[in-house]
Design an enzyme around this catalytic site. Structure first.
Site, short mmCIF file in Angstrom:
data_model
loop_
_atom_site.label_atom_id
_atom_site.label_comp_id
_atom_site.label_asym_id
_atom_site.label_seq_id
_atom_site.Cartn_x
_atom_site.Cartn_y
_atom_site.Cartn_z
N ASN A 1 0.81 -1.22 0.00
CA ASN A 1 0.00 0.00 0.00
C ASN A 1 0.84 1.27 0.00
O ASN A 1 0.41 2.30 -0.52
CB ASN A 1 -0.91 -0.02 1.23
CG ASN A 1 -1.57 1.33 1.49
OD1 ASN A 1 -2.50 1.72 0.78
ND2 ASN A 1 -1.08 2.05 2.48
N TYR B 1 3.37 10.09 -10.85
CA TYR B 1 2.54 9.08 -10.20
C TYR B 1 2.00 8.09 -11.23
O TYR B 1 2.08 6.88 -11.05
CB TYR B 1 1.39 9.78 -9.47
CG TYR B 1 0.48 8.85 -8.70
CD1 TYR B 1 0.87 8.35 -7.46
CD2 TYR B 1 -0.78 8.52 -9.18
CE1 TYR B 1 0.03 7.52 -6.73
CE2 TYR B 1 -1.63 7.69 -8.46
CZ TYR B 1 -1.21 7.20 -7.23
OH TYR B 1 -2.06 6.36 -6.51
#
Length: 244
Positions: A91, A166
């Site tokens: 995560n 990203y």
């Protein structure tokens, strides 16, 4: 009445807030054993409070997935608190906001790739010996590796110049998911790329559509229902297949 499922041995990276913390809360509520990581465990107030509420079932360890020394130390320390892993949730990640074409710095691209793609891949590779193999004769499924990705990493879904470092790093992470699925298939280990939705976290912002609790509830349903035949696929939190 069927017996309750055995507690899973889980690892959640980047667990001090947001989605990671929501995963830890819900896994503990299910009765699972959880190792939660944070770059600075001493500052992870919510995690440390949970560790006091669930003695022996939650261990908080330091880990910076982007740092090789930190990964090595963590892999060495993990067997002291867990005798294997049934669920690995990659995560931890970063998002650099405000990037504009012509002004995207190399440092942000490098940091995004290390944190969102290279780090999780190398961590999974290093932890592979600790991931549980499937044992069909014992009715035991293999471990699941859940890589928290994003629809922003879907090349087919690009509709503008959004969060480039990203997006590039999450596309790279998606390839890592597909490759890991191939190499771990013979052990019955399932590897998934998961889009959590637009979530009300520090990364997603307060105007996002769903809460971390809602996202994680959906993601855990996807994880619970996944089989080896689903390994290497890209799903959203509602169980919808996403294009690469």
């Amino acid at each position: 009445m069927s017996p309750a499922p055995a507690p899973r041995r889980c690892l959640v990276t980047g667990a001090n807030r947001g989605l990671g913390l929501a995963f830890v809360r819900q896994l503990l509520a299910r009765g699972d054993h959880v190792v939660a990581t944070a770059r600075h465990p001493g500052k992870a107030t919510a995690l440390n409070t949970l560790a006091g509420e669930y003695p022996g079932r939650l261990h908080v360890l330091p880990l910076d997935v982007a740092d090789p020394k930190s990964r090595t130390a963590f892999v060495r320390e993990l067997p002291l608190v867990a005798d294997g892993l049934d669920l690995l949730i990659n995560n931890a990640g970063v998002l650099h906001s405000g990037e504009r074409f012509g002004q995207v710095p190399m440092a942000q691209l490098d940091d995004s790739l290390r944190s969102n793609a290279t780090g999780p891949f190398l961590l999974t590779q290093a932890l592979a010996p600790q991931l549980a193999d499937a044992r069909p004769e014992q009715g035991r499924r293999g471990a699941i590796v859940a890589n928290l990705s994003s629809v922003l990493g879907s090349i087919a879904s690009v509709d503008g110049f959004h969060t480039p470092s990203y997006a590039i790093s999450k596309a790279a992470q998606n390839m890592a998911t597909a490759l890991l699925a191939q190499v771990l298939a013979e052990r019955g280990i399932t590897v998934l790329a998961l889009h959590p939705g637009w979530v009300q976290t520090e990364m997603g912002g307060s105007g996002a559509q769903i809460t971390p609790q809602q996202s994680v509830q959906g993601l855990l349903r996807v994880i619970d229902n996944a089989t080896v035949a689903d390994s290497g696929r890209f799903w959203d939190w509602q169980g919808q297949s996403l294009p690469w």
